[in-house]
Design a protein around this motif. Structure first.
Motif, short mmCIF file in Angstrom:
data_model
loop_
_atom_site.label_atom_id
_atom_site.label_comp_id
_atom_site.label_asym_id
_atom_site.label_seq_id
_atom_site.Cartn_x
_atom_site.Cartn_y
_atom_site.Cartn_z
N GLU A 309 0.82 -0.79 0.52
CA GLU A 309 0.05 -0.44 -0.40
C GLU A 309 1.05 1.00 -0.05
O GLU A 309 0.01 2.17 -0.43
N LEU A 310 1.81 1.21 0.79
CA LEU A 310 2.87 2.23 0.93
C LEU A 310 4.02 2.44 -0.79
O LEU A 310 3.42 3.32 -1.09
N CYS A 311 3.26 1.57 -1.34
CA CYS A 311 4.71 1.83 -2.50
C CYS A 311 3.82 2.74 -3.28
O CYS A 311 3.55 3.54 -4.03
N GLN A 312 2.74 1.90 -3.46
CA GLN A 312 1.21 2.17 -4.80
C GLN A 312 1.66 3.90 -4.63
O GLN A 312 0.81 4.31 -4.99
N THR A 313 0.91 4.20 -2.97
CA THR A 313 0.72 5.62 -2.60
C THR A 313 1.73 6.66 -3.29
O THR A 313 1.71 7.46 -3.47
N LEU A 329 7.36 6.52 -14.57
CA LEU A 329 7.05 5.50 -13.14
C LEU A 329 6.37 4.38 -13.64
O LEU A 329 5.51 4.92 -12.81
N ILE A 330 7.20 3.18 -13.11
CA ILE A 330 6.69 2.42 -12.64
C ILE A 330 6.11 1.86 -11.56
O ILE A 330 7.32 1.75 -10.93
N CYS A 331 5.32 1.01 -10.94
CA CYS A 331 4.97 0.42 -9.92
C CYS A 331 4.75 -1.02 -10.00
O CYS A 331 3.71 -1.55 -10.36
N ALA A 332 6.21 -1.70 -9.57
CA ALA A 332 5.93 -3.48 -10.12
C ALA A 332 5.44 -4.18 -8.94
O ALA A 332 6.74 -4.59 -7.82
N LEU A 333 4.21 -4.38 -8.46
CA LEU A 333 4.49 -5.08 -7.00
C LEU A 333 3.92 -5.94 -7.28
O LEU A 333 2.86 -6.78 -7.92
N PRO A 334 3.81 -7.34 -6.62
CA PRO A 334 3.09 -9.10 -7.08
C PRO A 334 2.09 -8.23 -6.57
O PRO A 334 1.23 -7.62 -5.89
N ASP A 335 1.20 -9.74 -6.83
CA ASP A 335 -0.77 -9.73 -6.56
C ASP A 335 -0.98 -9.98 -5.49
O ASP A 335 -1.95 -9.49 -5.29
N PRO A 337 -0.39 -9.34 -1.90
CA PRO A 337 0.23 -8.26 -1.28
C PRO A 337 1.27 -8.54 0.12
O PRO A 337 0.76 -10.13 0.52
N VAL A 338 2.54 -8.78 0.07
CA VAL A 338 3.50 -8.82 1.04
C VAL A 338 3.40 -8.68 2.65
O VAL A 338 2.28 -8.24 3.26
N MET A 342 8.10 -4.36 10.02
CA MET A 342 7.79 -3.95 11.52
C MET A 342 8.95 -2.23 11.13
O MET A 342 9.62 -2.35 11.08
N GLY A 343 7.51 -1.34 11.78
CA GLY A 343 8.70 0.00 10.84
C GLY A 343 7.64 1.18 11.55
O GLY A 343 6.87 1.48 12.01
N ASP A 344 8.42 2.09 10.96
CA ASP A 344 7.90 2.94 11.57
C ASP A 344 7.42 4.00 9.92
O ASP A 344 7.97 4.25 8.70
N ARG A 345 5.90 4.17 9.59
CA ARG A 345 5.71 3.88 8.28
C ARG A 345 5.65 5.37 7.48
O ARG A 345 6.89 5.31 6.10
N THR A 346 5.79 7.01 8.56
CA THR A 346 6.51 7.80 8.01
C THR A 346 7.91 7.30 7.50
O THR A 346 8.34 7.96 6.19
N LEU A 347 8.55 7.52 8.24
CA LEU A 347 10.02 6.80 7.48
C LEU A 347 10.19 6.05 6.13
O LEU A 347 10.61 6.59 5.03
N LEU A 348 9.48 5.09 6.83
CA LEU A 348 9.75 4.27 4.88
C LEU A 348 9.12 4.95 4.02
O LEU A 348 9.72 5.22 3.01
N GLY A 349 8.36 6.22 4.11
CA GLY A 349 7.60 6.50 3.00
C GLY A 349 8.51 7.45 3.02
O GLY A 349 8.80 7.89 1.54
#
Length: 450
Positions: A309-313, A329-335, A337-338, A342-349
């Protein structure tokens, strides 16, 4: 489990136990071998003395007939497999309990049993001419041969328990040492991942050498924590001390920009000054954020994050900007969801944003930027790939340093902290960060433990 067993087999207690067992086995072997040689020599001397005494008894016979009668009498009460008596009288007649014959293969002892079977085994013999005939007395060496087997049994019986006890003790010590080493290793892993409060702790029952190492690790951790805390305090003090002057400078420049008396050249210089001030503020905030991340403080906010979801956003957010920039820009995501990490969503974004912006700023028009996500049994891979000029292999580690910029990038926007920030966020999330050749282009990969 196999790796753990291999580690234990290579551990110092097992090696010491094996070395001591080998040394003990060598000493025991030499000692028993010397004892065997001495005992065998004593038995052979005793046997020769008995043969000499037997021969002296037969020499006392006054005539050939008396000697023949004496040999025949002794032969009836003597086992030929233990003592052989053979006398050829002057008339060619044989007396005794066995016949000593000789052929091309050497001497043989043939019994008087039906079928005349040979008597097996080794014998020690004396032969002499006596009363016109030939007398042979031989004694079996079976008890000396049995002595060798007895010593081999003694060697096996004495060594086997020693080997088992020594190796079992070494195995127990190795397992205990492995547990202690694992505690120290785990503490170091926590320290390197940003947990400055990690300690080895109680070392009661530990060996002195590992206890000293554990104490040094805790001492180093305390010193590191104090240093980081001091640095954090200095950064906080600098932040407070510079915040107000920077704000005042920004206000003064803004006030100055409202003046109607400024010439065109003055307004251009003022715009450049405001841009530089904005750049200073951006660098200042990035450095503070990087210091906070490296301190490990974001771990307290960790929660499950859906990377799909984060990558798609982020791809949806940056798609218009890349299109305007002449890039794709190409978003190559698996069919499917993985699994969440565990992490901080803001930092990973922010990681994704920094990587996409880096690719946009440092690649030409027509470049394809791909955000990809994949999952394996042991890890989850997040990568951003472009087919631009890439980064030379010699500089891939350097670009992760603070404020480092490639020569060709010095004319592009940025402050040299983007990849440093990515590296810091990856470290606090226990993710392995690698910069790879995409052939052509650059692939930045973050591998999260699953």
């Amino acid at each position: 489990m196999t790796l753990r067993r291999a580690f234990l087999l290579r551990s110092m207690p097992i090696r010491l136990a094996a070395g001591l067992v080998l040394l003990f086995a060598l000493v025991s072997l030499l000692g028993l071998w010397a004892s065997y040689l001495y005992t065998r020599s004593s038995f052979e001397q005793t046997l020769r003395a008995d043969l000499t005494q037997d021969m002296a008894g037969f020499r006392a016979a006054p005539s050939a007939a008396a000697l023949a009668a004496l040999v025949e009498a002794e032969a009836r009460s003597t086992d030929p497999e233990r003592v052989v008596l053979s006398y050829f009288a002057p008339n060619g007649r044989h007396y005794g309990n066995a016949l000593v014959a000789r052929d091309a293969d050497g001497y043989r002892i043939i019994s008087y049993l039906p079928g005349n079977p040979e008597i097996e085994g080794r014998f020690l013999a004396l032969t002499t001419s006596l009363q016109g005939g030939q007398l042979t007395v031989a004694r079996s060496l079976a008890h000396i041969d049995a002595l060798r087997d007895a010593f081999l049994n003694i060697l096996g019986i004495s060594l086997l328990p020693t080997v088992l006890v020594a190796l079992s003790g070494g195995w127990v010590l190795a397992r205990r040492g492995a547990r202690h080493v694992a505690v120290i290793s785990g503490t170091l892993d926590h320290l390197t991942s940003g947990n400055r409060e990690a300690r080895v702790g109680d070392v009661t029952g530990w060996s002195d050498d590992l206890a000293r190492i554990a104490a040094k690790v805790d001492q180093m951790a305390r010193a590191q924590e104090d240093a980081v805390e001091s640095l954090r305090q200095v950064s906080s003090d600098i932040a407070h001390d510079l915040k107000t002057p920077i704000q005042r400078a920004a206000v003064h420049l803004d006030d100055l920009s409202q003046s109607p008396d400024l010439t065109k050249e003055a307004r251009e210089m003022l715009g450049r000054a405001q841009a530089e001030l904005d750049r200073i503020v951006a660098i200042f905030h990035a450095l503070l954020q990087l210091s906070q991340i490296e301190s490990g403080s974001p771990r307290g906010r960790f929660a499950p994050v859906d990377l799909s979801e984060l990558c798609q956003t982020l791809c949806d957010v940056y798609d218009p900007a890349t299109a305007e920039n002449g890039q794709m820009l190409i978003c190559a995501l698996p069919d499917v969801p993985v699994r969440p990490v565990m992490g901080d969503r803001t930092l990973l974004g922010q990681v994704l944003a920094n990587l996409i912006e880096n690719a946009m700023h440092h690649t030409p028009q027509g470049t394809t930027i791909t955000v990809a996500l994949s999952e394996a049994e042991t890890h989850i891979d997040l990568s951003v790939t472009d087919n631009g000029p890439g980064i030379p292999e010699a500089e891939r580690d350097l670009v992760l340093r603070r404020l480092y910029r490639l020569d060709r990038s010095r004319g592009t926007p940025g402050n040299g902290l983007g990849l440093s920030l990515v590296a810091g966020i990856a470290q606090v999330h226990d993710a392995a960060l690698t910069l790879e050749d995409a052939g052509p282009g650059l692939r930045v990969r973050l591998r999260f433990p699953a």
